[in-house]
Write a protein that holds these residues in place. Sequence first.
Motif, PDB file in Angstrom:
ATOM      1  N   ALA A  74      67.179-123.397 -37.833  1.00 14.72           N
ATOM      2  CA  ALA A  74      66.934-123.580 -36.497  1.00 14.72           C
ATOM      3  C   ALA A  74      66.811-125.073 -35.954  1.00 14.72           C
ATOM      4  O   ALA A  74      66.097-125.781 -36.591  1.00 14.72           O
ATOM      5  CB  ALA A  74      65.206-123.033 -36.479  1.00 14.72           C
ATOM      6  N   TYR A 125      59.328-124.672 -33.132  1.00 10.58           N
ATOM      7  CA  TYR A 125      58.233-123.642 -32.279  1.00 10.58           C
ATOM      8  C   TYR A 125      57.941-124.473 -30.982  1.00 10.58           C
ATOM      9  O   TYR A 125      57.741-123.559 -30.010  1.00 10.58           O
ATOM     10  CB  TYR A 125      57.047-123.274 -33.429  1.00 10.58           C
ATOM     11  N   TRP A 144      64.199-117.357 -31.443  1.00  5.09           N
ATOM     12  CA  TRP A 144      62.791-117.306 -31.194  1.00  5.09           C
ATOM     13  C   TRP A 144      62.617-116.245 -30.322  1.00  5.09           C
ATOM     14  O   TRP A 144      62.838-116.151 -29.248  1.00  5.09           O
ATOM     15  CB  TRP A 144      62.216-118.746 -30.649  1.00  5.09           C
ATOM     16  N   LYS A 145      61.852-115.317 -30.884  1.00  2.75           N
ATOM     17  CA  LYS A 145      61.355-113.948 -30.215  1.00  2.75           C
ATOM     18  C   LYS A 145      60.042-114.404 -29.695  1.00  2.75           C
ATOM     19  O   LYS A 145      59.254-114.669 -30.513  1.00  2.75           O
ATOM     20  CB  LYS A 145      61.542-112.806 -30.983  1.00  2.75           C
ATOM     21  N   ALA A 146      59.729-114.283 -28.485  1.00  2.16           N
ATOM     22  CA  ALA A 146      58.604-114.486 -27.532  1.00  2.16           C
ATOM     23  C   ALA A 146      57.957-113.459 -27.029  1.00  2.16           C
ATOM     24  O   ALA A 146      58.883-112.643 -26.401  1.00  2.16           O
ATOM     25  CB  ALA A 146      58.656-115.795 -26.737  1.00  2.16           C
ATOM     26  N   LEU A 193      55.334-115.477 -31.119  1.00  5.45           N
ATOM     27  CA  LEU A 193      56.312-116.273 -31.327  1.00  5.45           C
ATOM     28  C   LEU A 193      56.833-116.252 -32.720  1.00  5.45           C
ATOM     29  O   LEU A 193      56.228-116.470 -33.563  1.00  5.45           O
ATOM     30  CB  LEU A 193      56.264-117.685 -30.891  1.00  5.45           C
ATOM     31  N   LYS A 194      58.250-115.847 -32.899  1.00  5.81           N
ATOM     32  CA  LYS A 194      58.705-115.619 -34.427  1.00  5.81           C
ATOM     33  C   LYS A 194      59.949-116.118 -34.472  1.00  5.81           C
ATOM     34  O   LYS A 194      60.898-115.695 -33.358  1.00  5.81           O
ATOM     35  CB  LYS A 194      58.538-114.147 -34.755  1.00  5.81           C
ATOM     36  N   LEU A 195      60.323-116.705 -35.416  1.00  7.61           N
ATOM     37  CA  LEU A 195      61.655-117.240 -35.770  1.00  7.61           C
ATOM     38  C   LEU A 195      62.526-115.996 -36.465  1.00  7.61           C
ATOM     39  O   LEU A 195      62.187-115.520 -37.519  1.00  7.61           O
ATOM     40  CB  LEU A 195      61.812-118.263 -36.542  1.00  7.61           C
ATOM     41  N   ALA A 230      60.373-124.206 -28.447  1.00  6.47           N
ATOM     42  CA  ALA A 230      60.560-122.730 -27.977  1.00  6.47           C
ATOM     43  C   ALA A 230      59.405-122.344 -26.918  1.00  6.47           C
ATOM     44  O   ALA A 230      59.745-121.867 -25.964  1.00  6.47           O
ATOM     45  CB  ALA A 230      60.577-121.961 -29.204  1.00  6.47           C
ATOM     46  N   THR A 277      57.417-120.856 -38.601  1.00 11.29           N
ATOM     47  CA  THR A 277      58.493-119.820 -38.271  1.00 11.29           C
ATOM     48  C   THR A 277      57.701-118.463 -37.619  1.00 11.29           C
ATOM     49  O   THR A 277      58.469-117.699 -37.031  1.00 11.29           O
ATOM     50  CB  THR A 277      58.981-119.074 -39.504  1.00 11.29           C
ATOM     51  N   GLU A 278      56.347-118.526 -37.439  1.00 10.64           N
ATOM     52  CA  GLU A 278      55.702-117.646 -36.582  1.00 10.64           C
ATOM     53  C   GLU A 278      54.270-117.797 -36.318  1.00 10.64           C
ATOM     54  O   GLU A 278      53.576-118.574 -37.202  1.00 10.64           O
ATOM     55  CB  GLU A 278      55.722-116.207 -37.833  1.00 10.64           C
ATOM     56  N   ALA A 281      67.520-120.407 -31.032  1.00 10.37           N
ATOM     57  CA  ALA A 281      67.228-121.519 -31.985  1.00 10.37           C
ATOM     58  C   ALA A 281      68.190-122.739 -32.171  1.00 10.37           C
ATOM     59  O   ALA A 281      67.783-123.657 -32.950  1.00 10.37           O
ATOM     60  CB  ALA A 281      66.441-120.999 -33.178  1.00 10.37           C
TER      61      ALA A 281
END
Length: 158
Positions: A78, A82, A112-114, A101-103, A85, A20-21, A130
């Motif tokens: 999700a 990852y 997913w925040k990149a 990279l974080k869910l 993503a 997740t991260e 996601a």
Amino acid sequence: MTTIDAAGKAAEAAVSGTVTELDWEKSDNLWKVTVVSTDGTENNVSIDGKTGKVVSGPSAESSSADEKAQEKDLADSAKLTYAQAVEKVQEEYPGAKIHELKLTKSNGTPVWKAEYLTSEGTKGKVLISAEDGSVVTPSPSSSESPSESESPMPTSTG
């Protein structure tokens, strides 16, 4: 240098669950990876940036039943992994190096925040759904460039 993909795979091999991260710690030359197990426990794994080997962990975070339930729900929501993503960010920003990279959730939707650095040295952020892999919010790139003291980041492909 170990890629973000290789770091995620090494963490998944160390503990079963959903990545997740992934966070690149340049000062330590480590990828810090969080894997949520099927019961919602967050497990932290550190991956060596040169060798791709696990150097610490997995270590389980102590969390309440509610926190575990939230993490499990997020991981289960999700549909995009990852790795998928990472591929999507690479499609949108060819040559970019992802350093985080974080869910998470945005407006109740898993994303997913990149955070990335382009080959020109420009930093940017993007949210990838996601659920379907669509770009939710491309971020205008800033004009910041890395300082000379920053160590190079591993590439995101490979």
